[in-house]
Motif scaffolding. Structure first.
Motif, short mmCIF file in Angstrom:
data_model
loop_
_atom_site.label_atom_id
_atom_site.label_comp_id
_atom_site.label_asym_id
_atom_site.label_seq_id
_atom_site.Cartn_x
_atom_site.Cartn_y
_atom_site.Cartn_z
N SER A 339 -2.71 -10.20 6.31
CA SER A 339 -3.24 -10.81 5.09
C SER A 339 -4.54 -11.58 5.34
CB SER A 339 -2.21 -11.78 4.49
OG SER A 339 -1.95 -12.86 5.37
N SER A 340 -5.01 -11.61 6.58
CA SER A 340 -6.07 -12.54 6.96
C SER A 340 -7.42 -12.25 6.30
CB SER A 340 -6.23 -12.56 8.48
OG SER A 340 -6.57 -11.27 8.97
N GLU A 341 -7.67 -11.02 5.88
CA GLU A 341 -8.95 -10.69 5.25
C GLU A 341 -8.92 -10.89 3.73
OE1 GLU A 341 -10.19 -6.82 6.48
OE2 GLU A 341 -9.97 -7.26 8.61
N ALA A 348 -3.81 -18.70 -2.06
CA ALA A 348 -2.58 -18.79 -2.85
C ALA A 348 -1.39 -19.13 -1.96
CB ALA A 348 -2.34 -17.48 -3.59
N GLY A 349 -1.33 -18.49 -0.79
CA GLY A 349 -0.24 -18.78 0.13
C GLY A 349 -0.26 -20.20 0.63
N ALA A 391 -2.10 -14.34 -6.51
CA ALA A 391 -1.76 -13.81 -5.19
C ALA A 391 -2.73 -12.73 -4.73
CB ALA A 391 -0.33 -13.25 -5.21
N ASN A 392 -3.52 -12.20 -5.63
CA ASN A 392 -4.52 -11.18 -5.32
C ASN A 392 -3.88 -9.97 -4.63
OD1 ASN A 392 -7.23 -10.31 -5.52
ND2 ASN A 392 -7.60 -10.84 -3.37
N ASN A 393 -2.70 -9.60 -5.13
CA ASN A 393 -1.97 -8.42 -4.64
C ASN A 393 -1.49 -8.56 -3.19
OD1 ASN A 393 -0.91 -5.95 -5.55
ND2 ASN A 393 -2.39 -4.80 -4.34
N SER A 394 -1.46 -9.78 -2.69
CA SER A 394 -0.94 -10.03 -1.34
C SER A 394 0.56 -10.25 -1.41
CB SER A 394 -1.61 -11.27 -0.73
OG SER A 394 -0.90 -11.72 0.40
N LYS A 395 1.32 -9.40 -0.72
CA LYS A 395 2.77 -9.58 -0.70
C LYS A 395 3.14 -10.89 0.00
CE LYS A 395 4.20 -4.75 -1.09
NZ LYS A 395 5.17 -3.72 -0.68
N GLU A 415 6.03 -7.09 -9.65
CA GLU A 415 4.60 -6.79 -9.77
C GLU A 415 3.88 -6.65 -8.44
OE1 GLU A 415 2.84 -9.64 -12.36
OE2 GLU A 415 4.01 -9.00 -14.12
N VAL A 416 4.41 -7.28 -7.37
CA VAL A 416 3.69 -7.26 -6.10
C VAL A 416 4.58 -6.80 -4.94
CG1 VAL A 416 2.28 -8.58 -4.46
CG2 VAL A 416 2.21 -9.15 -6.90
#
Length: 585
Positions: A339-341, A348-349, A391-395, A415-416
């Motif tokens: 998720s780093s990029e 959000a996290g 969350a920008n689509n980040s699980k 949704e994600v």
């Protein structure tokens, strides 16, 4: 002859008894000069020969003798040994498979060739066969980082030598010098581990889930060395964020263990405020969350009080890293590598982690008689909850937002997290994705991901869980247990990213153990309500399982449960708890 006084004899006896009680040789005297821990060593015989450079018998003779149990003692019998003979052009080598990943080294026992001079051999440890066959270069990423896994050494004539300190399953041994003969009587793996019982357990009618639970437990067990490491080959460091899934597994499998407190205190002591643990702000937050979960499971108020001064200071520092309704953390801004990029997802996290951490901090401050600090934490949480970033689509971010209560768990899951099923999972944050799915009531979806994602590593020959994994890697890949055939991908050498490219990739990473504690918590349904296990809740969720049973360690004793699905779909539970433990259903 001078007569020895009775007092002197008495003092000698007392000293010997004291030293014996301390398990220390009397000759050492001051016990502060050396340290011990609870690790032991066992010796493992190779299960099979994976590869040999010669099948003619001219350069390698009697290789099957290396599969015989050994004693570790050289002798003058001169039987049952393997001979490797080199020439100017031929340097023979052999690869042994010890059957499972271990932490440790290798013991070589030699016989009596005519040349008495020590013989140079090259040793290559590998978590996969391809790693054991690799060179230290920039092509496939093989390294000696953290632990030496590729080196040349001398072995004695008619003697024994022990060498190595790495994570491995496979070992390649090569003769280095020309025109030499190595008579190898034994090549045993030295397995170093903490000799502790598996108090927790999990068993169901699904053998794949059973194997996954056990593999997660074993992965963490291997990393319980001097400190709680994240990897036994690479990343032999105390990474505090990575510790959270490991500590949850230790709570589930082993109960209280000294390595947890030792590692948490080490991280605290080497990180004076205002520093961030491991240079990462989220990792200092994980330190708080680990202490909350550790106290909940163990109920050790005395140990918690030792953290009071640092904890209060850290919470002040975190509160100071907010601006209006948002986190404004500095230092390394990191959740996990995949998720780093995604900077928006990371933000959000971190927002979610600030909420979870300050809520946990408030809980701990009330236990530690710090009501003013608890109130400051709660007031900050109230402000932070007014802002919910995307969350920008980040699980990873969606899972944390759901666990923090900032978004509806069912919405985050639909949704994600559930999009593409196990796609874009990670072995570290996969645990929090599973936790978010449980909060959403999607137990079946979580079980399917455990079977497919973590089970996918087992399908590739894993005996421990990996630093990272993507199911897409397996489409044309050979398992780690054999040489890679022509036209196939190397599951170890061809994939990976960031700091774990190719063969540098760790195939035993404690942060990947999430399914172990998840299955005990959500399928067996065992969760601690009152610190120290004085009150527990048992609410099983079998999904498509017909039955599940297991144990869970608490300071009060072992909790035992068995759940069976009846013909009408209802679950019949048999529960056995220690005396004094209250059960909520």
């Amino acid at each position: 002859m001078k007569k020895t006084s009775p007092l002197f004899l008495f003092l000698l006896v007392v000293n010997a008894l004291y030293s014996s009680a301390q398990k220390l040789p009397p000759v050492f005297g001051d016990e502060t000069q050396y340290q011990t821990d609870s690790r032991v060593r066992s010796y493992l015989t190779a299960r099979r020969i994976v590869w040999m450079s010669d099948h003619t018998g001219a350069f390698i003779k009697g290789p099957q003798n290396l599969l015989l149990p050994g004693s570790g003692q050289a002798d003058l019998v001169h039987k049952n040994f393997c001979t490797l003979k080199s020439t100017d052009k031929i340097k023979p080598g052999i690869v042994l498979d010890f059957g499972k990943e271990i932490q440790g080294g290798i013991q070589l026992v030699t016989d009596q060739p005519s040349n008495h001079n020590p013989i140079r051999v090259r040793i290559r440890f590998g978590e996969s066969v391809s790693e054991s066959m690799s060179d230290i270069d920039t092509i496939q990423g093989a390294t000696n980082d953290h632990a030496m896994r590729d080196f040349t050494m001398e072995v004695p004539w008619l003697g024994t030598i022990q060498v190595g300190n790495s994570g491995f399953r496979f070992v390649r041994i090569d003769l280095v010098e020309p025109n030499r003969e190595l008579q190898l009587k034994e090549a045993r793996a030295i397995f170093e581990y903490r000799d502790i019982p598996y108090l927790g357990s999990f068993k169901s009618n699904d053998q794949r889930l059973n194997q996954i639970w056990n593999t997660g437990a074993y992965t963490v067990h291997l990393n319980m060395q001097e400190y709680l490491w994240d990897g036994i080959k690479r990343d032999r460091l105390v990474w505090v964020g990575d510790m959270h899934p490991e500590v949850m597994t230790i709570n589930t499998v082993f109960g209280k263990n000294e390595v947890v407190a030792k590692s948490l205190d080490h991280a605290r002591d080497i990180t004076p405020l205002p520093g961030w643990m491991n240079g990462i702000s989220a990792y200092s937050m994980w330190w708080v969350l680990i202490h909350r979960d550790l106290y909940k499971n163990q109920g050790d108020r005395e140990y918690l009080r030792k953290q009071q001064r640092y904890l209060v200071g850290l919470l002040d520092q975190l509160i100071g890293k907010t601006k209006d309704h948002s986190e404004a953390l500095d230092g390394g801004r990191f959740l996990d590598w995949p998720s780093s990029e995604n900077s928006k997802g990371v933000h959000a996290g971190l927002q979610a982690m600030m909420v979870m951490t300050l809520e946990a901090g408030a809980e701990l401050c009330l236990i530690l008689d710090e009501p003013a600090q608890a109130a400051k934490c709660k007031e900050t949480v109230s402000r932070l909850k007014l802002y919910i970033p995307d969350a920008n689509n980040s699980k990873q971010a969606a899972a944390l937002l759901a666990l923090a209560g900032l978004v509806d768990a069912k919405k985050a899951n639909t949704e994600v997290i559930s999009q593409g099923e196990c796609e874009r999972f990670s072995t570290f944050y996969g645990y929090y994705m599973l936790q978010a799915k449980a909060k959403a009531g999607d137990y079946q979806g979580a079980l399917d991901c455990i079977r497919n994602y973590w089970g996918g590593m087992l399908d590739m020959g894993a005996t421990t869980f990996w630093e990272d994994f993507d199911l897409a890697w397996t489409k044309n890949a050979a398992p780690i247990t054999d040489l890679v055939p022509e036209g196939k991908d190397d599951i170890h050498g061809d994939f990976g990213a960031y700091c774990y490219k190719n063969l540098r990739h760790s195939l035993c990473h404690g942060w990947a153990s999430g399914p172990t504690s998840w299955l005990s918590e959500h399928v067996l349904g065992i969760s601690v309500v009152e610190p120290g296990g004085k009150t527990i809740r048992i609410q099983p969720n079998l999904g498509d399982l017909q039955w599940a049973e297991g144990t869970y360690p608490t300071p009060m004793g072992i909790v035992k449960v068995r759940h069976e699905k009846q013909t009408d779909g209802k679950i019949k539970s048999t529960i056995d708890v220690p005396k004094g433990v209250k059960v909520l259903r």
